[in-house]
Design a protein around this motif. Structure first.
Motif, short mmCIF file in Angstrom:
data_model
loop_
_atom_site.label_atom_id
_atom_site.label_comp_id
_atom_site.label_asym_id
_atom_site.label_seq_id
_atom_site.Cartn_x
_atom_site.Cartn_y
_atom_site.Cartn_z
N THR A 137 41.59 -1.04 11.97
CA THR A 137 40.42 -0.48 12.64
C THR A 137 39.60 0.36 11.67
O THR A 137 38.36 0.24 11.62
N VAL A 197 35.72 -0.67 10.61
CA VAL A 197 34.64 0.31 10.80
C VAL A 197 33.92 0.56 9.48
O VAL A 197 32.68 0.61 9.42
N GLU A 210 29.76 -0.28 8.50
CA GLU A 210 28.74 0.66 8.07
C GLU A 210 27.75 0.02 7.11
O GLU A 210 26.60 0.45 6.99
N ALA A 239 35.34 -2.36 17.12
CA ALA A 239 35.44 -1.67 15.83
C ALA A 239 34.24 -1.99 14.92
O ALA A 239 33.69 -1.07 14.29
N VAL A 245 31.32 0.19 16.08
CA VAL A 245 31.41 1.59 15.66
C VAL A 245 30.89 1.74 14.23
O VAL A 245 30.13 2.67 13.91
N GLY A 246 31.28 0.81 13.37
CA GLY A 246 30.80 0.84 12.00
C GLY A 246 29.29 0.67 11.93
O GLY A 246 28.60 1.40 11.19
N THR A 282 27.55 3.80 12.94
CA THR A 282 27.63 4.80 11.87
C THR A 282 26.61 4.48 10.78
O THR A 282 25.95 5.37 10.25
N ARG A 321 33.99 6.49 18.41
CA ARG A 321 34.99 6.30 17.36
C ARG A 321 36.35 6.83 17.81
O ARG A 321 37.39 6.19 17.61
#
Length: 381
Positions: free
Chosen positions: A78, A82, A86, A249, A252-253, A256, A290
């Motif tokens: 994970t 992530v 990004e 996951a 979430v990246g 970010t 996250r």
């Protein structure tokens, strides 16, 4: 405990792992970010990026050590996914599925393990999870026919794994997975989404192809987490518990990355208090999501497979999806017109987050409402 409440005969929770995947993912993030704009425009990941996904160790992360795999943890994977997200959400999506598809394939018979990983652990499998097509039993295996849409990463996969119905007999048809090497299927380029363009989530077409018995397994095995071939802990996990983690996951990246892109567009400009507050609100949503996703990975690594924990994992993933969509919208609003320019990373992250969170596994009403409401309120009358 399995999805039906019975105990899974599997090893205890493994110790925390450090396979080197996270630092490798950090390097991949930089490469993927460098290629992200071209990948988005060209609707496909470059060979340099797909080779790097393989070399970083995503495909081998859940493969048995006896084949050279790393038998890694969900938490480590994970964090790595992530990180890649990004830089490029599509790269993270394909990296995540390369890892989880190997976990699915662990349910194959022993001869199937040898076929996929006998020559090495870095085999990339692309999976069509949704049932489609049909199969019929023949001597030594199955004849499979059908079309499976939205098979991410199929362009650089070594194998495709699809789910089909087996006819015959009374009652509902049995569902099985069938695994085929590249060359045994064709790919129709049908993926035209406005976001996640570079995932190459095209349609796999199989036209009456023979699949030997050792390259097939019952879908129930994956759902319940019972693995008759492998005692590796990660191979014995109910699908409901994992569910949306595969797909959330990367988001979430991406969120970010969107936060960083938005902040970069505002830094140095004449400060606007409203925009600043909006970015702060968005950052809280990203951090909250996250933490929920990390909690899901912890549940899997600690093997907390009670109905309550599995239902909470579904809720966490789908709520995180909603929260991240809100965060992306806030960031676009804070950045203003400049953030929507075709050359700006923020608009790409925004489109990717919108597209990724449309996945059925991240839909609150279909994936979380029923199961978690029963945990909170008891079964419906």
């Amino acid at each position: 405990m399995s999805i039906d409440g019975s105990v899974i005969d599997a090893p205890a929770a493994p110790a925390a792992t450090d396979t080197g995947l996270v630092p490798a993912a950090d390097r991949l993030r930089l490469l993927a970010a460098l290629h992200a704009a071209d990948a988005d425009t060209g609707r496909g990941l470059s060979r340099e990026v797909t080779d790097a996904i393989r070399e970083a160790g995503f495909a081998r992360h859940f493969v048995s050590a006896r084949f050279g795999g790393t038998e890694g943890s969900f938490a480590e994977l994970t964090r790595a996914v992530v990180s890649v997200g990004e830089g490029c959400a599509a790269s993270a999506w394909c990296a995540s599925l390369a890892a989880y598809s190997a976990r699915f394939a662990s349910h194959l018979p022993e001869e199937g393990h040898q076929a996929l990983w006998g020559a090495g652990p870095d085999t990339v499998v692309a999976t069509g999870l949704m049932p489609a097509g049909r199969a019929r039993a023949v001597d030594g295996g199955w004849q499979v026919t059908g079309q499976w849409a939205y098979v991410s990463g199929i362009d650089f996969a070594d194998w495709a794994m699809v789910c089909a119905a087996v006819g015959g007999g009374e009652g509902p048809p049995q569902l099985r997975f069938f695994t085929l090497p590249r060359g045994a299927y064709t790919v129709r380029e049908t993926w035209d989404s406005v976001g996640m363009r570079a995932t190459g989530s095209h349609t796999v077409v199989i036209d009456d192809v023979f699949v030997p018995a050792h390259l097939s397994f019952d879908r129930t095995d994956m759902l319940t987490g019972r693995n008759g071939t492998s005692r590796v802990a990660a191979h014995n996990v109910p699908f409901q518990a994992v569910g949306g983690l595969t797909f959330i996951a990367p988001v979430v990246g991406a969120a970010t990355g969107a936060l960083a892109a938005c902040a970069g567009s505002i830094t140095g400009r004449r400060r606007n208090q409203t925009a600043e507050l909006t970015v702060v609100r968005a950052s809280g949503r990203v951090d909250a999501a996250r933490h929920l996703v990390e909690q899901n990975a912890q549940v899997l690594d600690e093997r907390l497979f009670t109905p309550e924990h599995m239902a909470r994992n579904e809720r966490n993933a789908t709520y995180a999806a909603e929260t991240l969509r809100e965060a992306a919208a806030l960031l676009v609003g804070a950045a203003g017109t400049g953030g929507l320019g075709e050359g700006h990373a923020l608009q790409r992250f925004w489109r990717d987050i919108t597209s990724a969170t449309s996945h059925v596994a991240l839909q609150y009403d279909t994936a979380a409402r029923k199961n978690y409401s029963a945990v909170l309120l008891g079964p419906a009358e």
